[in-house]
Scaffold this active site. Structure first.
Site, PDB file in Angstrom:
ATOM      1  N   GLY A  54       0.817  -1.205   0.000  1.00 20.50           N
ATOM      2  CA  GLY A  54       0.000   0.000   0.000  1.00 20.50           C
ATOM      3  C   GLY A  54       0.848   1.250   0.000  1.00 20.50           C
ATOM      4  N   CYS A  55       0.285   2.343   0.459  1.00 17.56           N
ATOM      5  CA  CYS A  55       0.999   3.621   0.472  1.00 17.56           C
ATOM      6  C   CYS A  55       2.335   3.480   1.180  1.00 17.56           C
ATOM      7  CB  CYS A  55       0.141   4.680   1.157  1.00 17.56           C
ATOM      8  SG  CYS A  55       0.961   6.293   1.266  1.00 17.56           S
ATOM      9  N   PHE A  56       3.401   3.915   0.510  1.00 15.75           N
ATOM     10  CA  PHE A  56       4.729   3.705   1.083  1.00 15.75           C
ATOM     11  C   PHE A  56       5.005   4.546   2.313  1.00 15.75           C
ATOM     12  CE2 PHE A  56       6.182   5.972  -3.111  1.00 15.75           C
ATOM     13  CZ  PHE A  56       5.503   7.141  -2.762  1.00 15.75           C
ATOM     14  N   TRP A  57       4.232   5.592   2.560  1.00 13.45           N
ATOM     15  CA  TRP A  57       4.483   6.420   3.743  1.00 13.45           C
ATOM     16  C   TRP A  57       4.409   5.604   5.032  1.00 13.45           C
ATOM     17  CZ3 TRP A  57       0.302  10.547   2.139  1.00 13.45           C
ATOM     18  CH2 TRP A  57       0.771  11.271   1.038  1.00 13.45           C
TER      19      TRP A  57
END
Length: 226
Positions: A54-57
């Protein structure tokens, strides 16, 4: 007089704030079992592992807090170098997944332990081509193993989790081998620490960091990796 808060103080405040709001990310956290097959801790050169969840953050924010991790870099894996650009990857047509390259000391933390953290708190491995509010193949769950040993450990661990019924429904994580990793744009790096009070971060990503600290206190590092 206004008080200037340090980045650490902002993150601490955001962690406290996350406990006061509904948290979808925390609902699917599971303390996965330790891997039955793993590489033993041993002195040697730093190693790398690439995870897409998912979102790499949020994935980056979890791994940078693991003892033994020297760096966690947000970027792209699965596609060509020319399309390793945020706006292009966002079309879902490049083959890339948002990914995080973790550089770690194999004398301190094993690849199997990183896998355990990945499946426990960094993402939900049952969501196909999505994570939470984000949808598209660029948000798929994938392992970009760097060599045959990582591939062996990763496949054995997923089989172990499936046999144990740790996650239901079925784990959809793909094994995509040693495809190149391309570092993302500078503004994506250390995103959670730079924007700890952003609503997306508070709702989706800080709970992952807090979940890691709660479920793996022995692996928690107060100082995030560089």
């Amino acid at each position: 007089m206004k008080t200037k808060l340090t980045a650490a103080a902002l993150v601490a405040a955001a962690l406290s704030l996350s406990a006061l709001v509904p948290v979808a990310a925390a609902e699917r956290m599971v303390l996965a079992p330790a891997p039955a097959i793993d590489a033993p801790l041993a002195k040697g050169p730093l190693a790398k592992a690439v995870f897409a969840g998912g979102c790499f953050w949020g994935v980056e924010a979890v791994f940078e807090r693991v003892k033994g991790v020297k760096s966690a870099v947000s970027g792209y894996a699965g596609g060509a170098k020319a399309t390793a650009i945020y706006e292009i990857t966002g079309t879902g047509m490049t083959g890339h997944a948002e990914a995080v390259e973790v550089t770690y000391d194999p004398a301190v933390v094993s690849y199997g332990t990183l896998l355990r953290i990945f499946f426990s708190v960094a993402h939900d491995p049952t969501q196909l081509n999505r994570q939470g509010p984000d949808s598209g193949s660029q948000y798929r769950s994938a392992l970009f193993t760097r060599d045959a040993e990582q591939e062996r450990i990763a496949r054995a661990y997923v089989a172990q989790l499936e046999k144990a019924g740790t996650w239901k429904p079925k784990i959809v994580t793909t094994f995509e081998g040693p495809k190149p990793f391309y570092a993302g744009e500078g503004y994506h790096q250390n995103y959670l620490r730079a924007h700890p009070t952003q609503p997306y971060i508070v709702y989706n990503d800080i709970p992952k960091v807090e979940g890691f600290r709660r479920l793996f206190p022995q692996l928690w590092s107060e100082k995030p990796a560089a």
